[in-house]
Scaffold this motif. Sequence first.
Motif, PDB file in Angstrom:
ATOM      1  N   ALA A 161      44.077 -22.525   7.101  1.00 26.35           N
ATOM      2  CA  ALA A 161      43.311 -21.698   8.033  1.00 26.35           C
ATOM      3  C   ALA A 161      41.817 -21.827   7.765  1.00 26.35           C
ATOM      4  CB  ALA A 161      43.746 -20.236   7.925  1.00 26.35           C
ATOM      5  N   CYS A 162      41.464 -21.961   6.489  1.00 28.05           N
ATOM      6  CA  CYS A 162      40.053 -22.131   6.137  1.00 28.05           C
ATOM      7  C   CYS A 162      39.530 -23.438   6.717  1.00 28.05           C
ATOM      8  CB  CYS A 162      39.885 -22.125   4.614  1.00 28.05           C
ATOM      9  SG  CYS A 162      38.271 -22.708   4.079  1.00 28.05           S
ATOM     10  N   GLY A 163      40.281 -24.518   6.474  1.00 28.01           N
ATOM     11  CA  GLY A 163      39.835 -25.816   6.963  1.00 28.01           C
ATOM     12  C   GLY A 163      39.871 -25.896   8.472  1.00 28.01           C
ATOM     13  N   GLY A 164      40.792 -25.153   9.091  1.00 27.05           N
ATOM     14  CA  GLY A 164      40.952 -25.244  10.533  1.00 27.05           C
ATOM     15  C   GLY A 164      39.988 -24.368  11.303  1.00 27.05           C
ATOM     16  N   PHE A 165      39.891 -23.104  10.886  1.00 20.10           N
ATOM     17  CA  PHE A 165      39.126 -22.145  11.682  1.00 20.10           C
ATOM     18  C   PHE A 165      37.988 -21.490  10.898  1.00 20.10           C
ATOM     19  CE2 PHE A 165      43.367 -22.115  13.728  1.00 20.10           C
ATOM     20  CZ  PHE A 165      42.975 -22.590  14.964  1.00 20.10           C
ATOM     21  N   GLY A 166      37.811 -21.872   9.641  1.00 16.66           N
ATOM     22  CA  GLY A 166      36.736 -21.278   8.860  1.00 16.66           C
ATOM     23  C   GLY A 166      37.019 -19.851   8.440  1.00 16.66           C
ATOM     24  N   ILE A 167      38.290 -19.419   8.494  1.00 12.85           N
ATOM     25  CA  ILE A 167      38.627 -18.073   8.022  1.00 12.85           C
ATOM     26  C   ILE A 167      39.398 -18.172   6.706  1.00 12.85           C
ATOM     27  CG2 ILE A 167      38.596 -16.819  10.208  1.00 12.85           C
ATOM     28  CD1 ILE A 167      41.529 -17.457  10.538  1.00 12.85           C
ATOM     29  N   GLY A 220      23.360 -22.678   5.164  1.00 16.11           N
ATOM     30  CA  GLY A 220      23.341 -23.157   3.778  1.00 16.11           C
ATOM     31  C   GLY A 220      23.690 -24.623   3.606  1.00 16.11           C
ATOM     32  N   GLN A 221      23.861 -25.354   4.719  1.00 13.41           N
ATOM     33  CA  GLN A 221      24.181 -26.784   4.613  1.00 13.41           C
ATOM     34  C   GLN A 221      23.141 -27.585   5.386  1.00 13.41           C
ATOM     35  OE1 GLN A 221      26.743 -28.298   3.055  1.00 13.41           O
ATOM     36  NE2 GLN A 221      27.878 -26.483   2.396  1.00 13.41           N
ATOM     37  N   PRO A 222      22.810 -28.793   4.934  1.00 13.84           N
ATOM     38  CA  PRO A 222      21.887 -29.612   5.717  1.00 13.84           C
ATOM     39  C   PRO A 222      22.489 -29.942   7.078  1.00 13.84           C
ATOM     40  CG  PRO A 222      22.892 -30.889   3.943  1.00 13.84           C
ATOM     41  CD  PRO A 222      23.281 -29.463   3.722  1.00 13.84           C
ATOM     42  N   GLY A 223      21.639 -29.984   8.107  1.00 23.15           N
ATOM     43  CA  GLY A 223      22.117 -30.248   9.464  1.00 23.15           C
ATOM     44  C   GLY A 223      22.907 -31.533   9.562  1.00 23.15           C
ATOM     45  N   GLY A 224      22.559 -32.507   8.736  1.00 19.22           N
ATOM     46  CA  GLY A 224      23.224 -33.802   8.793  1.00 19.22           C
ATOM     47  C   GLY A 224      24.700 -33.737   8.430  1.00 19.22           C
ATOM     48  N   ALA A 225      25.128 -32.640   7.787  1.00 16.44           N
ATOM     49  CA  ALA A 225      26.533 -32.513   7.411  1.00 16.44           C
ATOM     50  C   ALA A 225      27.407 -32.168   8.616  1.00 16.44           C
ATOM     51  CB  ALA A 225      26.694 -31.453   6.327  1.00 16.44           C
ATOM     52  N   TYR A 226      26.774 -31.646   9.671  1.00 14.58           N
ATOM     53  CA  TYR A 226      27.528 -31.242  10.866  1.00 14.58           C
ATOM     54  C   TYR A 226      27.591 -32.423  11.832  1.00 14.58           C
ATOM     55  CZ  TYR A 226      26.708 -26.505   9.103  1.00 14.58           C
ATOM     56  OH  TYR A 226      26.658 -25.389   8.337  1.00 14.58           O
ATOM     57  N   HIS A 227      28.799 -32.971  12.019  1.00 18.31           N
ATOM     58  CA  HIS A 227      28.911 -34.169  12.840  1.00 18.31           C
ATOM     59  C   HIS A 227      29.339 -33.882  14.277  1.00 18.31           C
ATOM     60  CE1 HIS A 227      28.213 -36.634   9.423  1.00 18.31           C
ATOM     61  NE2 HIS A 227      29.268 -36.165   8.772  1.00 18.31           N
ATOM     62  N   ALA A 228      29.855 -32.678  14.551  1.00 15.86           N
ATOM     63  CA  ALA A 228      30.396 -32.404  15.884  1.00 15.86           C
ATOM     64  C   ALA A 228      29.326 -32.640  16.939  1.00 15.86           C
ATOM     65  CB  ALA A 228      30.920 -30.976  15.956  1.00 15.86           C
ATOM     66  N   SER A 229      29.693 -33.378  17.999  1.00 21.43           N
ATOM     67  CA  SER A 229      28.709 -33.714  19.029  1.00 21.43           C
ATOM     68  C   SER A 229      29.048 -32.999  20.328  1.00 21.43           C
ATOM     69  CB  SER A 229      28.710 -35.220  19.277  1.00 21.43           C
ATOM     70  OG  SER A 229      29.879 -35.574  19.979  1.00 21.43           O
ATOM     71  N   HIS A 285      44.742 -30.649  11.656  1.00 20.97           N
ATOM     72  CA  HIS A 285      44.298 -31.892  11.016  1.00 20.97           C
ATOM     73  C   HIS A 285      43.120 -31.636  10.082  1.00 20.97           C
ATOM     74  CE1 HIS A 285      46.850 -34.966  12.745  1.00 20.97           C
ATOM     75  NE2 HIS A 285      46.821 -34.305  13.878  1.00 20.97           N
ATOM     76  N   ALA A 286      42.135 -30.873  10.579  1.00 29.87           N
ATOM     77  CA  ALA A 286      40.970 -30.580   9.733  1.00 29.87           C
ATOM     78  C   ALA A 286      41.410 -29.723   8.544  1.00 29.87           C
ATOM     79  CB  ALA A 286      39.900 -29.866  10.553  1.00 29.87           C
ATOM     80  N   GLY A 287      42.289 -28.754   8.818  1.00 27.87           N
ATOM     81  CA  GLY A 287      42.746 -27.859   7.756  1.00 27.87           C
ATOM     82  C   GLY A 287      43.587 -28.574   6.720  1.00 27.87           C
ATOM     83  N   GLY A 288      44.360 -29.560   7.173  1.00 26.82           N
ATOM     84  CA  GLY A 288      45.215 -30.303   6.255  1.00 26.82           C
ATOM     85  C   GLY A 288      44.406 -30.961   5.140  1.00 26.82           C
ATOM     86  N   LEU A 289      43.213 -31.435   5.490  1.00 29.67           N
ATOM     87  CA  LEU A 289      42.377 -32.094   4.487  1.00 29.67           C
ATOM     88  C   LEU A 289      41.927 -31.104   3.413  1.00 29.67           C
ATOM     89  CD1 LEU A 289      40.236 -34.343   6.850  1.00 29.67           C
ATOM     90  CD2 LEU A 289      42.246 -34.962   5.487  1.00 29.67           C
ATOM     91  N   GLN A 324      33.397 -26.046   8.473  1.00 26.89           N
ATOM     92  CA  GLN A 324      34.809 -26.285   8.771  1.00 26.89           C
ATOM     93  C   GLN A 324      35.036 -26.296  10.274  1.00 26.89           C
ATOM     94  OE1 GLN A 324      36.450 -27.283   6.374  1.00 26.89           O
ATOM     95  NE2 GLN A 324      35.063 -26.583   4.773  1.00 26.89           N
ATOM     96  N   ILE A 325      34.372 -25.364  10.974  1.00 25.18           N
ATOM     97  CA  ILE A 325      34.555 -25.310  12.430  1.00 25.18           C
ATOM     98  C   ILE A 325      33.994 -26.576  13.072  1.00 25.18           C
ATOM     99  CG2 ILE A 325      33.855 -24.064  14.517  1.00 25.18           C
ATOM    100  CD1 ILE A 325      33.996 -21.495  12.789  1.00 25.18           C
ATOM    101  N   SER A 326      32.873 -27.038  12.559  1.00 28.11           N
ATOM    102  CA  SER A 326      32.296 -28.282  13.082  1.00 28.11           C
ATOM    103  C   SER A 326      33.277 -29.444  12.883  1.00 28.11           C
ATOM    104  CB  SER A 326      30.970 -28.569  12.368  1.00 28.11           C
ATOM    105  OG  SER A 326      30.596 -29.912  12.557  1.00 28.11           O
ATOM    106  N   ASN A 327      33.892 -29.512  11.703  1.00 23.40           N
ATOM    107  CA  ASN A 327      34.882 -30.568  11.443  1.00 23.40           C
ATOM    108  C   ASN A 327      36.039 -30.475  12.414  1.00 23.40           C
ATOM    109  OD1 ASN A 327      33.357 -31.434   9.337  1.00 23.40           O
ATOM    110  ND2 ASN A 327      34.630 -30.524   7.726  1.00 23.40           N
TER     111      ASN A 327
END
Lengths: 419, 316
Positions: free
Chosen positions: A64-70, A222-231, A343-347, A81-84
């Motif tokens: 759930a953390c990896g999938g929805f950020g909760i 708290g993260q550099p913008g470059g870490a967010y890949h969602a377009s 899929h994102a949460g699985g990682l 996580q949400i961006s991923n």
Amino acid sequence: MTASTAPARPESEAAATSPWVERLRRVGRALALPAGSVVLAFLIGAVLIALAGGDPLASYEALACGGFGISCFGGETPALQISNTIEFITPLLMAGLAVGVAFRAGLFNIGVQGQLILGAIFATIVGLRLASLPGVILIPLLMLAGVVGGALWAGIVGVLKAFTGAHEVVTTIMLNYVAYNLLNYLLINGPMQAPNSSQISLPVGQNAQLPTLIPQEGLFFGQPGGAYHASIGIFIALAAAGVYAFLMRRTALGYEIRAVGQSQRAARYAGISVRRTIIVTMLISGAFAGLTGGLMIAGGSLHYLYADLKFDTTGFDAIAVSLLGQNVAIGVVLSAILFGALHAGGLVMQSDVQISSHIVEILQAVILFSLAANFLRSLKLRLPSLGREPAKPDGMEAAQAALQAEVGSTAAAEGDGRA
Amino acid sequence: MAILSQLLQVLVSGDFWQLALRDGALLALPALGGVLSERSGVTNIAMEGMMLTGAFFSVVAALSFHNPWMAVIVAMLAGGAMALIHAFISIRFRADQIISGFAINIAAVGLTTFLNAKLSNFRGLQQVDPSGRLPTINVPLLDNIPFLGQVFFQQNIIVYVSLALLAIANLVLFRTRLGLRLRAVGEHPEAADTAGINVYRLRYGAVIMSGLLSGLAGAFLAIGIANIFNDNMTSGRGYIALAAMIFGKWTPWGAFVACMIFGVGDALAASTGVINVPQYFLQMVPYVLALVVLAGLVGRSTPPAADGIPYTPGGE
């Protein structure tokens, strides 16, 4: 699941005049099977995790953390996580629409992976060759190239199906392997391989890349913008879902596609050209698939073509996405969100609690099984006749008896509903 | 012209045909499984998943027992178990058989990669040592015949088994009462039912047979050829077998001929050193060939009449 609508039954006469109650009931019925399938999959998944020596609760928290950020207890950044997840949702949604449109015409397109590879190849070629064009022109051209590549590949299937009856399940699979080998040829010491690198092409230039949702400079959560890949590719995929809904519900072509899917014979009597509809459906399906490939190049986190795209499973995951979404636009959107999150949460689950992310594929398979078998309906139908095995017909008498049992249990089930 | 003479050079070599027959016989096992299943009226695209499951469990068993025969049994049971799920969902729940089969394939990928990661701590299972491998059998005297000896009599034991099973299946299917019944159930289950044939039992049996055969093929691949398990190592062979089954018009020998075409394609792809064509174009050959053959089969390849239709006693 249908039990939730049961208490409302006595009011149904009064409610018949209220379209809202009727609509709610329809939504409830439509959601019951997919929701039940998902719940069942998670239960079986929990058992498997426990059998593998893991802690189901902690695993699902990480999921759930990896999938929805909760429920993030491992110090993850929810926004990241949400961006991923959005990054996973975009191709799944697009490819889910590709599978869905074919399903509506009664065609099973297992070839979305090959079609999206062709789309990605075409898109990359355009992105690299016309790199000097400004973005407003180049990006649409790149997407168009993707569409053409995917539609061409799927069109072969449509033509073969329409004129020779070759089964699309086999032809799409064959074309997948041709596409994989084409990809290998181009990228492994081939004409598209970038100099001084292996198995990848040059990246398409800045002009050919879709803007990201979060600016690449500065700090965000708290993260550099470059870490967010969602377009903004997610908006293109959502718009495609809108087009899909419009096509299916509001156009003559959509009607023809659904008619052919329901019964080819009836469609033929209604004056619809089944051949033409099959070919057009495959072209549309391939166009969606090709656009998926275009979005991967222009809007993914990598902006180049890579040979391992043949190991990517988007085109196959999309089948589960489409089926769970019952092949309607809103359903495909919802199930793409679910599978993207899985899929994102699985990682995260794999790195946090060392449970292989491949559990997601098992969940996916269980969801497909229960959707296909419609366990819920079957259970309801069969419970009253347990012990009377309809699977043992000995001649017509037994067949008659089984039929009686079937009718009786249906009536009983309906009686339950009224009680 | 250079290519033609290179091709000729490849086609007269014993190595080439030895490899082609090995790969053809490997594919023939799941293809035969598909023939049996679909002749009984259950569409089966799940050979890929059953084969992958068999491959994984054969390696696990070979590593723990150091005995290839135990591994073969375990692999067949694993394939059979996957087939049982497909049969149960297709026959008992009358599910869409293509979706059920596809779900088996996904489940097999998920299950094998999940367990592979679990058992090896994400490192991958180790190689199977010679004591756990399926042996190559050189038939005495016959293996010394020039060319033919190498092709036909210096093969892995499963190649002989595969050919024997094809012959037996062909005999059973077309020369025995059981075979007649199986075909009746796939063509016209109502009539078969009326004649007192147990439709469900035959269908369960045929689908489970397809799982046993595909599991055997998985074992052949994993502990007879590769001697190691890699995630997704079947890489579409089950689907190729499916295509072979259709080209072969749902007959054992027809399917085998189609499998040999793919086997030749495999062997061609392996001779890139000799033939001066980009390797990946050679590897496309079997698939393109399959498409061309399929396109040429206009109206001539008809599945069993009740293939894919769940049977409901008394009709609906």
